[in-house]
Enzyme design. Sequence first.
Site, PDB file in Angstrom:
ATOM      1  N   ASN A 184       0.873  -1.178   0.000  1.00 53.60           N
ATOM      2  CA  ASN A 184       0.000   0.000   0.000  1.00 53.60           C
ATOM      3  C   ASN A 184       0.909   1.227   0.000  1.00 53.60           C
ATOM      4  O   ASN A 184       1.464   1.591   1.027  1.00 53.60           O
ATOM      5  CB  ASN A 184      -0.890  -0.031   1.254  1.00 53.60           C
ATOM      6  CG  ASN A 184      -1.759   1.198   1.373  1.00 53.60           C
ATOM      7  OD1 ASN A 184      -1.839   2.016   0.446  1.00 53.60           O
ATOM      8  ND2 ASN A 184      -2.418   1.352   2.507  1.00 53.60           N
ATOM      9  N   TRP A 185       1.047   1.801  -1.187  1.00 47.06           N
ATOM     10  CA  TRP A 185       1.974   2.944  -1.321  1.00 47.06           C
ATOM     11  C   TRP A 185       1.403   4.210  -0.690  1.00 47.06           C
ATOM     12  O   TRP A 185       2.112   5.193  -0.519  1.00 47.06           O
ATOM     13  CB  TRP A 185       2.274   3.217  -2.792  1.00 47.06           C
ATOM     14  CG  TRP A 185       3.015   2.136  -3.528  1.00 47.06           C
ATOM     15  CD1 TRP A 185       3.356   0.889  -3.073  1.00 47.06           C
ATOM     16  CD2 TRP A 185       3.511   2.208  -4.880  1.00 47.06           C
ATOM     17  NE1 TRP A 185       4.031   0.190  -4.047  1.00 47.06           N
ATOM     18  CE2 TRP A 185       4.134   0.975  -5.166  1.00 47.06           C
ATOM     19  CE3 TRP A 185       3.469   3.188  -5.876  1.00 47.06           C
ATOM     20  CZ2 TRP A 185       4.730   0.711  -6.400  1.00 47.06           C
ATOM     21  CZ3 TRP A 185       4.058   2.927  -7.118  1.00 47.06           C
ATOM     22  CH2 TRP A 185       4.684   1.704  -7.362  1.00 47.06           C
ATOM     23  N   GLU A 217      -5.364  -5.566  10.347  1.00 52.17           N
ATOM     24  CA  GLU A 217      -4.368  -4.524  10.584  1.00 52.17           C
ATOM     25  C   GLU A 217      -4.656  -3.806  11.910  1.00 52.17           C
ATOM     26  O   GLU A 217      -5.481  -2.875  11.938  1.00 52.17           O
ATOM     27  CB  GLU A 217      -4.412  -3.495   9.459  1.00 52.17           C
ATOM     28  CG  GLU A 217      -4.104  -4.063   8.101  1.00 52.17           C
ATOM     29  CD  GLU A 217      -3.500  -3.006   7.198  1.00 52.17           C
ATOM     30  OE1 GLU A 217      -2.374  -3.203   6.761  1.00 52.17           O
ATOM     31  OE2 GLU A 217      -4.144  -1.975   6.960  1.00 52.17           O
ATOM     32  N   HIS A 240      -9.414   0.510   4.678  1.00 50.96           N
ATOM     33  CA  HIS A 240      -8.162   0.762   5.405  1.00 50.96           C
ATOM     34  C   HIS A 240      -8.466   1.672   6.588  1.00 50.96           C
ATOM     35  O   HIS A 240      -9.318   2.556   6.500  1.00 50.96           O
ATOM     36  CB  HIS A 240      -7.124   1.406   4.474  1.00 50.96           C
ATOM     37  CG  HIS A 240      -5.759   1.457   5.087  1.00 50.96           C
ATOM     38  ND1 HIS A 240      -5.394   2.423   5.983  1.00 50.96           N
ATOM     39  CD2 HIS A 240      -4.694   0.623   4.961  1.00 50.96           C
ATOM     40  CE1 HIS A 240      -4.149   2.198   6.385  1.00 50.96           C
ATOM     41  NE2 HIS A 240      -3.695   1.111   5.772  1.00 50.96           N
ATOM     42  N   GLY A 248       4.815   1.030   4.780  1.00 47.53           N
ATOM     43  CA  GLY A 248       6.149   1.628   4.652  1.00 47.53           C
ATOM     44  C   GLY A 248       7.132   0.797   3.856  1.00 47.53           C
ATOM     45  O   GLY A 248       7.812   1.308   2.952  1.00 47.53           O
ATOM     46  N   GLY A 292       2.282   1.866  10.660  1.00 47.14           N
ATOM     47  CA  GLY A 292       3.181   3.012  10.501  1.00 47.14           C
ATOM     48  C   GLY A 292       3.855   3.436  11.797  1.00 47.14           C
ATOM     49  O   GLY A 292       4.464   4.494  11.869  1.00 47.14           O
ATOM     50  N   SER A 318       3.363  -2.613  10.220  1.00 41.39           N
ATOM     51  CA  SER A 318       4.830  -2.615  10.369  1.00 41.39           C
ATOM     52  C   SER A 318       5.455  -3.976  10.063  1.00 41.39           C
ATOM     53  O   SER A 318       6.379  -4.414  10.736  1.00 41.39           O
ATOM     54  CB  SER A 318       5.238  -2.127  11.758  1.00 41.39           C
ATOM     55  OG  SER A 318       4.777  -0.796  11.955  1.00 41.39           O
TER      56      SER A 318
END
Length: 255
Positions: free
Chosen positions: A9-10, A170, A98, A238, A176, A216
């Site tokens: 996921n950019w 998640e 998300h 990331g 992050g 992460s």
Amino acid sequence: MRKKIIAGNWKMNKTQEEAMVLASEVIHMAQDEVDSSVILVMGTPFIYLQAVKKLIPAGGHIFVGAQNCHSEVSGAFTGEVSVPMLRSVGIEYVIVGHSERREYFKEDNAQLAKKVDLLIGYGMTPLFCCGESLEIRKAGNHLDFVKNQLTESLFHLSAQDFEKIVIAYEPIWAIGTGETATSAQAQEMHQTLRKHIAHQYTQTVADKISILYGGSMKPNNASELLAEADVDGGLIGGASLIARDFIDIAKSYPA
Ligand code: PEP
């Protein structure tokens, strides 16, 4: 055998030039190094979807995916992108729900159910995100909270359609932050969700659903997470911005 999926996921990162470099590196490394049984999805910003798709060899295990879609088919929703639009440019995977969409854009379980329905209706694969905040975990309500996210957004589906879903667990406190859920925490949630699915549908259906972990995930912790029985892949933020790291995560499945 459940599908192994490593999805990136950019988010809102990379200029066009940077995006093309990253996608090219991922594709080349993936072709040389990643087993074709591992599905790789690059979740790029909308604006690069088509350009990245053109770089990907057809018929392989590498895909480009969108990070969101609208819950209506078309209409006066300035600035939004619809499911039929994504389908018309050949997109197969779309991240929905998300935690950043839920938090900043106030997306709720009912709205996400509509997005999921549209995606399935158009023959696409929703990567459905769920997960609890630190507050909810500390209160000990995390298992019920995440189960309820599935109930409210997905359990109206027929078993046949449910099998088209990919779930990404998640924990918000791990996104992050550099803080990862332990592999035991991930396994506990994934196993709970699979049991919840089996209870609603059947064990056969539950056993087919890929449940990814996100939060992460990095090259140095991926193998431990992916070794868990119910962790079928990863949704990577990331580390998906660095081709070497993304590919190393995809190579971290147990032999
Ligand atoms: C994400 O945003 O989906 C995510 C998992 O991010 P990160 O890997 O950076 O924690």
